[in-house]
Structure formats: structure tokens, C-alpha cells
Design a protein around this motif. Structure first.
Motif, PDB file in Angstrom:
ATOM      1  N   HIS A 122      47.129  39.500  39.299  1.00 32.37           N
ATOM      2  CA  HIS A 122      46.370  38.414  39.935  1.00 32.37           C
ATOM      3  C   HIS A 122      44.875  38.657  39.753  1.00 32.37           C
ATOM      4  O   HIS A 122      44.415  39.806  39.787  1.00 32.37           O
ATOM      5  CB  HIS A 122      46.754  38.243  41.403  1.00 32.37           C
ATOM      6  N   ASP A 160      41.013  45.468  43.571  1.00 31.67           N
ATOM      7  CA  ASP A 160      42.071  44.492  43.884  1.00 31.67           C
ATOM      8  C   ASP A 160      41.618  43.088  43.492  1.00 31.67           C
ATOM      9  O   ASP A 160      41.017  42.408  44.292  1.00 31.67           O
ATOM     10  CB  ASP A 160      42.398  44.551  45.373  1.00 31.67           C
ATOM     11  N   ASN A 161      41.871  42.590  42.302  1.00 29.28           N
ATOM     12  CA  ASN A 161      42.676  43.197  41.306  1.00 29.28           C
ATOM     13  C   ASN A 161      42.132  42.900  39.913  1.00 29.28           C
ATOM     14  O   ASN A 161      42.846  42.494  39.008  1.00 29.28           O
ATOM     15  CB  ASN A 161      44.127  42.683  41.435  1.00 29.28           C
ATOM     16  N   GLU A 169      47.058  34.768  44.549  1.00 25.11           N
ATOM     17  CA  GLU A 169      47.982  35.810  45.043  1.00 25.11           C
ATOM     18  C   GLU A 169      47.659  36.139  46.485  1.00 25.11           C
ATOM     19  O   GLU A 169      48.541  36.376  47.301  1.00 25.11           O
ATOM     20  CB  GLU A 169      47.847  37.059  44.169  1.00 25.11           C
ATOM     21  N   GLU A 170      46.356  36.129  46.784  1.00 22.68           N
ATOM     22  CA  GLU A 170      45.896  36.584  48.100  1.00 22.68           C
ATOM     23  C   GLU A 170      46.294  35.627  49.229  1.00 22.68           C
ATOM     24  O   GLU A 170      46.158  35.972  50.390  1.00 22.68           O
ATOM     25  CB  GLU A 170      44.370  36.789  48.097  1.00 22.68           C
ATOM     26  N   ASP A 211      48.794  45.716  40.137  1.00 16.77           N
ATOM     27  CA  ASP A 211      47.953  45.330  41.262  1.00 16.77           C
ATOM     28  C   ASP A 211      47.226  46.567  41.769  1.00 16.77           C
ATOM     29  O   ASP A 211      47.794  47.349  42.514  1.00 16.77           O
ATOM     30  CB  ASP A 211      48.791  44.677  42.371  1.00 16.77           C
TER      31      ASP A 211
HETATM   32 ZN   LIG Z   1      46.059  42.527  45.142  1.00 14.69          ZN
END
Ligand SMILES: [Zn+2]
Length: 443
Positions: free
Chosen positions: A221, A233-234, A265-266, A293
């Protein structure tokens, strides 16, 4: 040149800026990734989808009795709304919200730590709580800084709503000691607002006329949370698969390789879920998903979370040993995009380089390039080049399409819960539509 440390480091540096889901910055990062792919002559494209993007219009938290004091706070998206004038009630600290914490919450505002979600919201609503307050940040920061509070939304769908906001953990500590008689919460938002996010997708076709039908998909992501440059991240994972693209563009394998940089993704693995939905008919040809990730952290250890059969996990551990790659592996679902592929029936895994206690942190303004290091970054990448070349060029498919029995059970349970939630959501929509019809008739 296969993979290149300097090239990777430059791209990582260039792309480590705030890339919040649904914002122009996320889109800008997507365009930059496309441009990076083009350097190896690979044409990547965008695949867009609609996302929940709640618009917060007011968040307010104060102690009103015995003495008035306002606190810095942010509202939790999709949590619900208070009346305009807010809710005033006693505050109760419910720790981690196990049942014994919830005996006395009726008519109160709850201060809670730890994870919240639809099940939690329902528990609170059933017991008559009016609102809840979560805590963010750490003890070593300044609670007056709003940037320490990670904005977020309630994950998933819920059939009940309880207005919620977050305050700083230092303020939470002060409140528990203070035992205030009354606090006031105001949350106003458009929880139904929508936005748009996108995945970046690229393909390097296999060279074998038969085996090229089979696909290995790399994912990572590329979105970040607010106030965070999301270097670890990330963007680290995103640049890892970018280097894998450069490698396979130059050294095509027998099987086809796909690359998906997932957005959103978050906010609950939305990008990968949307990808699996949009490509549903192809997924039977996907033999494996390798997700990244968080890699590249200076102080860390190499970790693999495997969502596949035990054979696959042991085989990867074995290849790791053969090559002196220090791997700790576990069979589970990872809180990242590999889980969307597992749920869609594709064996998957996530590589990460995890921190020691007290080390680097994520989801805050401290997730910058500061704690990353190019040599550490190459450890994961170099191993996966080796591993994926073997899988992609093997004369027979070495990834059985099955999952470890315990994992399968866990996935079944989750699927059932998701289906129930979706059913409730659909019922709610229908009810609303009915109401609207009635209203228009009345007019
Ligand atoms: Zn992540």
C-alpha cells in the motif's frame, strides 16, 4: 542492473510525503509510481474506486464540572453525531472495555483505550452509553499539538452509531485522575460523504507460452495516514515492489508477475479489496500474493506472516535458511493487503521488518526517513528476488491453493461476520429508501 540500492533510496526519499487516502497527494504519489515504472519501459495504469471519506465539521471536548477546561480533540469519522449543542454527562473510564468494565456506562460518556470497531460500538449502544472518547499519541509528546492525534474512522459498517472522538493520551491520564463530574462532547459530521482513491497496476508478462497464464502478484500500500510521511509505513514496501518490477522487467520470468500499489489500506484494506473484486474472474490464475508492509527500518527483524498452507510457510523458511536470511515466520492473517487476497482464495503472505520495543513507530509524524537505512532496506528485497524467481520459474506450481486448517477456520468466521454486517447494511439502506418514499408520498 537488477535491483539498485541507490535508485530505491532516491525513490523512497522522493515519495515520502503525506499521502492520505482520497486526497490529491495520494493521487500525486500514484502518478509518480507510474513514472518510475516507465523508467523500465513498463506501462502502469490507475484503477479508481469510491471510498468512504467522512467530512468532520465539528469536534469538541471539555470538562464542564467542577471546573471548565477544553481539550484538543478530533472526531472519529463515521462514528455518529451529537445534537448541535452536544452531550453533557459524567465520564467513566472503561479501560479495555471487557464486560466487567461495562457494568456502569448507561447515560455516560466512556473513555476507552485500545481498538474499537463495530462490535464494540454495538456493545456500548446496547448498554446505553452516550458517546465515547479514545486516546492517541504517547506520553512523551505535547498534548497541545493536534498533529499527535491520528485522525481515523470507524472501520467497517455498523448498524448502530455512537458519536466518538479522540484526545491525547496525556490528557486521558489527567482526566482519569481528575474524576470530572461532567464532560461535554460535540461531534458533527457528514459520515456518508464519499471520495475517490486508486490502485496503480502493472504487469510483466511471463515468457513461457503455457506457464504465463499463472500469476504471482506483488502488493504494497502506498497511502499514509494524516500528519505522517509514511516513509516506513509503507513507502518502503511500495519501493520494494518497484525494485521487483525493475528486476522482472529486465529479467522476465516464465510466469506472469503483477504489481499492485494499493490505495486506501489505512482505512481498512479498501484498495486491495476493490482490486480483488474488480479482478474476480482472473483470481483463479493467481498462484500467490507477496505483500510488503514496512521494511527498511534500521533496528528491526525480518518477519513473515503467512496466509497459506503449512507447506508453503515451511518451504519459505527453508529457502531462507539455505540463503542465510534471518526469518521469523508465523501462520496468520496480517493487518495488511495480503488478507484481502487470502479472503478471495489466493494464498498470500506479508513480509515486514519489525521494530524492537521503544524503536521506530508508525501512524504519526515521527514515521520519517530518520529511522530507515538503505542496507536494511535491501535485506528483505534481496531475499524476495531470490524466492520469487524460484516460484516464478519452477516447472510446476509449488504453491498449493489451500490454507492451514486453523487459518481457514478463522477466515470462515470472519467471512460469516462480514456477510452479516453487509446484510444489516443492505437492510438499513432499504429502510431508508422506504422512509424516503413515504415522505415523498406525504408531500
Ligand atoms: Zn501499513
Amino acid at each position: 542492473m537488477s535491483v539498485c540500492k541507490e535508485r530505491a533510496w532516491k525513490a523512497l526519499t522522493d515519495l515520502s510525503f503525506e499521502r492520505v487516502t482520497g486526497t490529491p497527494d495520494e493521487k500525486k504519489a500514484a502518478e509518480m509510481i507510474i513514472a518510475e515504472c516507465a523508467k523500465s519501459g513498463v506501462e502502469a495504469h490507475l484503477e479508481s474506486y469510491e471510498i468512504d471519506m467522512p467530512q468532520i465539521t465539528k469536534a469538541f471536548f471539555a470538562v464542564t464540572e467542577p471546573e471548565y477546561k477544553e481539550y484538543v480533540c478530533i472526531a472519529l469519522g463515521k462514528s455518529g453525531e451529537t445534537p448541535d449543542e452536544g452531550i453533557e454527562a459524567p465520564l467513566v473510564y472503561i479501560e479495555n472495555a471487557v464486560d466487567a468494565n461495562l457494568i456502569d456506562v448507561a447515560g455516560k460518556i466512556c473513555l476507552v483505550q485500545g481498538r474499537t470497531g463495530p462490535d464494540f460500538t454495538k456493545k456500548l449502544a446496547d448498554r446505553g452509553a452516550l458517546a465515547y472518547v479514545t486516546m492517541r499519541g504517547n506520553f512523551y509528546e505535547d498534548p497541545a499539538m493536534k498533529t499527535e492525534l491520528r485522525p481515523g474512522s470507524v472501520f467497517g459498517k455498523s448498524d448502530v452509531q455512537v458519536p466518538a472522538l479522540s484526545i491525547h493520551i496525556k490528557d486521558a491520564e489527567e482526566l482519569v485522575r481528575m474524576h470530572p463530574a461532567k464532560v461535554k462532547v460535540i461531534v458533527k459530521q457528514d459520515g456518508e460523504a464519499k471520495g475517490q482513491s486508486q490502485n496503480v497496476v502493472a504487469t510483466v508478462e511471463g515468457t513461457d507460452p503455457v506457464l504465463k497464464k499463472e500469476v504471482l502478484v506483488f502488493t504494497a500500500h502506498y497511502d499514509s495516514v494524516r500528519y505522517s510521511s509514511g516513509a516506513w509505513d509503507n513507502m518502503t514496501g511500495s519501493i520494494t515492489i518497484l525494485e521487483l518490477l525493475h528486476h522482472f522487467a529486465e529479467n522476465p520470468a516464465k510466469r506472469t508477475v503483477k504489481f499492485v500499489w494499493c490505495g486506501s489500506e489505512e482505512i481498512g484494506l479498501v484498495g486491495s479489496r476493490e482490486y480483488c473484486k474488480a479482478h474476480k474472474d482472473e483470481l483463479e490464475n493467481y498462484i500467490f500474493n507477496i505483500n510488503f508492509d514496512m521494511t527498511g527500518v534500521t533496528l528491526g527483524y525480518e518477519y513473515l506472516c503467512c496466509s497459506a498452507s503449512e507447506d508453503v510457510m515451511h518451504a519459505i523458511e527453508y529457502v531462507a535458511k539455505l540463503n542465510g536470511y534471518p526469518l521469523t515466520a508465523k501462520m496468520d492473517l496480517y493487518a495488511s493487503d495480503s488478507t484481502s487476497f487470502a479472503n478471495a482464495g489466493v494464498p498470500s503472505c506479508s513480509f515486514a521488518r519489525l521494530n524492537p520495543m521503544g524503536g521506530a513507530t508508525i501512524h504519526n509524524r515521527h514515521d520519517t526517513m530518520e529511522h530507515l537505512d538503505p542496507d536494511s532496506f535491501m535485506i528483505t528485497l534481496n531475499f524476495v528476488v531470490l524466492l520469487s524467481e524460484q516460484i516464478l520459474n519452477a516447472p510446476v506450481n509449488v504453491i498449493p491453493r489451500k490454507f492451514a486448517p486453523d487459518l481457514e477456520k478463522k477466515m470462515e468466521e470472519r467471512k460469516k461476520r462480514m456477510a452479516e454486517m453487509e446484510k444489516k447494511e443492505a437492510e438499513k439502506k432499504e429502510e431508508k429508501a422506504e422512509e424516503k418514499k413515504e415522505e415523498s408520498k406525504a408531500e
